[in-house]
Design a protein around this motif. Structure first.
Motif, PDB file in Angstrom:
ATOM      1  N   ARG A 178       1.226   5.745  -8.283  1.00  0.00           N
ATOM      2  CA  ARG A 178       1.627   4.346  -8.122  1.00  0.00           C
ATOM      3  C   ARG A 178       1.254   3.559  -9.361  1.00  0.00           C
ATOM      4  N   LYS A 206       3.627   7.471   6.125  1.00  0.00           N
ATOM      5  CA  LYS A 206       2.823   6.255   5.949  1.00  0.00           C
ATOM      6  C   LYS A 206       2.572   5.924   4.483  1.00  0.00           C
ATOM      7  N   LYS A 207       2.963   6.834   3.576  1.00  0.00           N
ATOM      8  CA  LYS A 207       2.648   6.647   2.152  1.00  0.00           C
ATOM      9  C   LYS A 207       3.829   6.215   1.300  1.00  0.00           C
ATOM     10  N   ILE A 208       5.047   6.534   1.722  1.00  0.00           N
ATOM     11  CA  ILE A 208       6.207   6.281   0.856  1.00  0.00           C
ATOM     12  C   ILE A 208       7.220   5.371   1.531  1.00  0.00           C
ATOM     13  N   THR A 248       1.857  12.109   7.620  1.00  0.00           N
ATOM     14  CA  THR A 248       1.038  11.516   6.559  1.00  0.00           C
ATOM     15  C   THR A 248       1.933  10.896   5.487  1.00  0.00           C
ATOM     16  N   LEU A 249       2.963  11.628   5.053  1.00  0.00           N
ATOM     17  CA  LEU A 249       3.884  11.091   4.046  1.00  0.00           C
ATOM     18  C   LEU A 249       4.608   9.854   4.557  1.00  0.00           C
ATOM     19  N   GLU A 293       7.775  14.061  -3.251  1.00  0.00           N
ATOM     20  CA  GLU A 293       6.458  14.412  -2.693  1.00  0.00           C
ATOM     21  C   GLU A 293       5.418  14.569  -3.797  1.00  0.00           C
ATOM     22  N   ASP A 323       0.792  -1.228   0.000  1.00  0.00           N
ATOM     23  CA  ASP A 323       0.000   0.000   0.000  1.00  0.00           C
ATOM     24  C   ASP A 323       0.830   1.288   0.000  1.00  0.00           C
ATOM     25  N   ARG A 324       2.117   1.203  -0.306  1.00  0.00           N
ATOM     26  CA  ARG A 324       2.957   2.403  -0.308  1.00  0.00           C
ATOM     27  C   ARG A 324       3.524   2.655  -1.700  1.00  0.00           C
ATOM     28  N   THR A 325       3.862   3.918  -1.943  1.00  0.00           N
ATOM     29  CA  THR A 325       4.579   4.270  -3.167  1.00  0.00           C
ATOM     30  C   THR A 325       6.049   4.019  -2.884  1.00  0.00           C
ATOM     31  N   THR A 335       4.081  11.124  -4.733  1.00  0.00           N
ATOM     32  CA  THR A 335       3.692  10.247  -3.632  1.00  0.00           C
ATOM     33  C   THR A 335       2.487   9.386  -3.974  1.00  0.00           C
ATOM     34  N   ASN A 336       1.557   9.927  -4.712  1.00  0.00           N
ATOM     35  CA  ASN A 336       0.344   9.170  -5.043  1.00  0.00           C
ATOM     36  C   ASN A 336       0.369   8.567  -6.439  1.00  0.00           C
TER      37      ASN A 336
END
Length: 194
Positions: free
Chosen positions: A165, A49-51, A46-47, A159, A15-17, A162-163
């Motif tokens: 994918r 948890k995403k990358i 927030t970042l 950044e 679930d991460r980039t 980040t989304n």
């Protein structure tokens, strides 16, 4: 190998980039800039948890401050590092797992196997706007460049994407033969000289 299979094989989150930096940790390869960029981005919860930074290759050339940055990123779950030489036949599977390949070269010598592997595997590239790789990366359909030797500019590029994918269920049906590699490089070269 699909992205999902590659991530499961290496114990990476689905679930991460994932931003891949591969090869040696020599200063000219710019890994220090990647570490500084990720350290800056780690301040945003927030970042965080995403990358994920996926570091493939040996880290013997890292300076103590950079080794600490890498360890800190691993400790907070923002990095995964192999710290080992990876045979070429296994290497391409890391490109399947990644959403982006980061090529932050500070000094460019000859050619880049990392860039060639990214292009032939259709993995998007973030590169410094330096030399031939910078020129080629800026012309890729899904490539991006940042200011050479500017880790803050690199952090902004990461950044920005980040989304972005790749589809994790995508099966890698690309042709990784020597012939396909040569055809891709020739096409890239012709696009520059025609």
């Amino acid at each position: 190998l699909s992205s999902t299979e590659a991530r499961k094989q290496f114990g990476l989150p689905l679930d991460r980039t994932i931003f891949l930096h591969a090869g040696s940790s020599e200063r000219r390869k710019g890994f220090s800039d990647v570490l500084r960029a990720f350290k800056k981005l780690s301040k945003d919860s927030t970042l965080r948890k995403k990358i994920l930074l996926l570091r493939v290759g040996t880290n013997e050339a890292l300076k103590p401050n950079d080794q600490k940055r890498l360890n800190d990123l691993i400790d907070i779950g923002m990095a995964h590092a192999t710290n080992a030489h990876v045979p070429h036949e296994d290497f391409i599977e890391f490109f399947s797992a990644a959403d982006w390949v980061v090529i932050p070269y500070r000094k460019f010598r000859f050619s880049s196997g990392i860039f060639a592997n990214a292009v032939t595997s259709n993995t998007p590239v973030i590169a410094s706007n330096y030399g031939m790789i910078g020129r080629y990366a800026s012309q890729l359909k899904n490539g991006d460049v940042y200011r050479h030797k500017d880790w803050k500019s690199l952090a902004s590029a990461i950044e920005r994407h980040t989304n972005d994918r790749r589809n994790c269920t995508h099966t890698d049906s690309r042709n990784h033969s020597k012939r396909a590699f040569i055809q891709h490089i020739r096409a890239a070269y012709r696009s520059q000289h025609i």
